[in-house]
Design an enzyme around this catalytic site. Structure first.
Site, short mmCIF file in Angstrom:
data_model
loop_
_atom_site.label_atom_id
_atom_site.label_comp_id
_atom_site.label_asym_id
_atom_site.label_seq_id
_atom_site.Cartn_x
_atom_site.Cartn_y
_atom_site.Cartn_z
N SER A 295 32.89 42.12 30.20
CA SER A 295 34.19 42.49 30.76
C SER A 295 34.27 44.00 31.05
CB SER A 295 35.29 42.03 29.80
OG SER A 295 36.56 42.20 30.33
N ASP A 306 25.24 52.64 38.51
CA ASP A 306 25.23 52.71 39.98
C ASP A 306 25.36 54.14 40.49
OD1 ASP A 306 25.06 49.98 39.94
OD2 ASP A 306 26.75 49.63 41.27
N LYS A 320 30.73 38.71 32.28
CA LYS A 320 32.11 38.27 32.41
C LYS A 320 32.75 39.15 33.49
CE LYS A 320 36.59 37.64 31.45
NZ LYS A 320 37.69 38.34 32.15
#
Length: 516
Positions: A295, A306, A320
């Site tokens: 999550s 990233d 999730k």
């Protein structure tokens, strides 16, 4: 004959549970007339169950059954009907608090014993101490209680009280009345500076105070000499999206993408970019993850990976990647409804098993590949794949065999370990912070196991030496020198933490963590 007549009634009750989904699907496919007919059919089923089922069922329960059945048919574990009690627990989890007196307890020699006190709690203000034994609660003897039973009894409604009889040592008993208050649990479980100026921070949840706690903890670590930082998100189940965004914001430059959400309705589609200057721009950074990272914790790991801000180390995360909205209902309950999916800055889906789609394999070759601005390969397909693999997803073979042979008596064995640690500390066997678990200690535990007839073979016990040393040593450290020292001991013995520390000790700048 009675069984023959009752069988259709049972079918009707099951139909009440699942009819909601089927009827609504039919209504959606049809027009207004089909919707009216579906609603009438559902009402007829409800009426028949209420009037004729062998057991009396009130109409409110039947409507709740139908609602739950409809949501279950969606096949989404994150979409659910939240009763008022479940909604209250969810709100408590989001605030990382509960009503109690601030005691953390475990079992010692058959008694519930205080292992830790929450700072500023009613129990701490009353002068209770670690190692105090809880003898009675509200006039009931606590001998033989489990730790879970004690925790349940100690917690309760706000501003109510409990009466405890506390034993300290062999001859001292005290009567203590404690008023329950709201107890806040820190989202930062451990913070310490390791060798070489490596700061370490374990974040266990994303509640409404996580970002504030991270700021306070990292500032404290840098003042204590930290020149780099490990953020440990292993086992962090996530929590509030806003807190995940806020924590990532602390480590990224203004304007950097953190996460985006995409859903069917306009309100569920959004982008979240960094809005503030980077707070600790010179700190080389490593993020630790594993299969229990989920999550909001995945949002942080994905954003930092990233944007080439952190090296991610560990095992692939849970995946999730869906967002839920909470819709309050008139009866005090609520609907938790999945209304969007999350995507990392490079457009990778976090959802490991999107609803109605096939889960991709863990192998990198089965995943789509993305490139960061530095040209580093990162992988999509759900979850966050670490840049550097470290740590096993399962205990080693010796540990697994020990757990298997102990079976249901594992809690009894863990109590034996704690009791032995307490005895060693009382006897003065733990003399300084550099102590090691000795062969004599292991032999003593083995003999206790034999006396208690625990079914563990000598070979299995020998192969699980690392586990025994870890558990016994950590417990002895906690009792002899306190929780902070125990936490440092745990961190320093962690293979994945040590591997991350090696990377950071070589890195002189944030970008150097990616050097081969």
């Amino acid at each position: 004959m009675k069984q023959t007549r009752l069988w259709p009634s049972a079918i009707v009750l099951v139909a009440a549970f699942f009819a909601g989904a089927w009827l609504i699907q039919r209504a959606v496919r049809g027009g207004d007339r089909d919707r009216r007919e579906s609603a009438q059919l559902l009402q007829h089923v409800m009426d028949r169950v209420r009037e004729s089922y062998v057991n009396e069922v009130d109409e409110d329960s039947l409507w709740e059954f139908a609602t739950q059945g409809m949501l279950a048919e969606l096949g989404d574990p994150n979409t659910a009907y939240l009763t008022p009690d479940r909604l209250e627990r969810l709100n408590r989890a989001a605030s990382n608090s509960y009503f109690g007196v601030g005691l953390v307890v475990d079992l010692r020699e058959g008694w519930v014993t205080i292992s830790q006190l929450r700072p500023g709690s009613p129990a701490e203000r009353a002068g209770l101490l670690p190692a105090d034994r809880l003898v009675e609660l509200d006039g009931r003897s606590m001998r033989g209680w489990t730790a879970d039973e004690a925790r349940t009894a100690i917690r309760g409604p706000l501003d109510t009280s409990i009466d405890l009889v506390v034993e300290r040592g062999a001859n001292t008993r005290m009567d203590v009345r404690l008023n329950r208050a709201e107890i806040f649990i820190s989202a930062v479980a451990r913070a310490t500076v390791l060798d070489g100026g490596v700061g370490y921070l374990a974040v266990t949840t994303f509640s409404d105070s996580t970002a504030v706690e991270v700021v306070r903890s990292v500032d404290s670590l840098t003042r204590a000499g930290a020149k780099s930082l490990i953020i440990d998100l292993r086992g962090n189940p996530g929590g509030l999206l806003a807190q995940g965004v806020s924590v990532a914001d602390l480590f990224l430059e203004r304007g950097r993408r953190i996460v985006s959400t995409k859903g069917r309705v306009a309100q569920a589609t959004a982008v979240y970019d960094d809005e503030t200057p980077e707070r600790w721009g010179t700190l080389p950074l490593v993020v630790l993850v594993n299969h229990g990272t989920a999550s909001a914790a995945e949002i942080v790991a994905g954003a930092l990976q990233d944007n080439d801000r952190a090296l991610v180390v560990g095992r692939p995360t849970y995946g999730k990647g869906s967002a839920q909205a909470i819709y309050p209902l008139e009866n005090g309950a609520a609907l938790s409804l999945t209304n969007a999916r999350w995507y990392t800055p490079l457009g990778r889906t976090i959802e490991y098993a999107p609803i109605g789609e096939v889960r991709l394999a863990d192998a990198d070759t089965a995943r789509p590949q993305f490139k960061t601005a530095m040209g580093r390969a990162v992988f999509g397909g759900g979850g966050i794949v670490p840049d550097l693999a470290s740590g096993d997803s399962l205990p080693d073979p010796g540990e697994r065999r020990l757990y298997a042979e102990l079976g249901s008596r594992l809690p009894q064995w863990r109590t034996m370990v704690r009791d032995l640690a307490a005895s060693l500390v009382r006897e003065g066997a733990v003399r300084d912070t550099l102590f090691r678990v000795s062969a004599a200690w292991r032999l003593r535990l083995s003999r206790t196991m034999e006396q208690q007839h625990l079914p563990v073979s000598a070979t299995t016990y020998s192969d699980a030496t690392a586990l025994v040393d870890r558990l016994l040593g950590n417990e002895a450290a906690r009792l002899a020198f306190g929780v902070p020292f125990m936490q440092r001991r745990i961190v320093r013995a962690d293979e994945t933490v040590q591997r991350a520390s090696e990377v950071l000790r070589r890195a002189k700048s944030p970008k150097e963590v990616f050097a081969e």
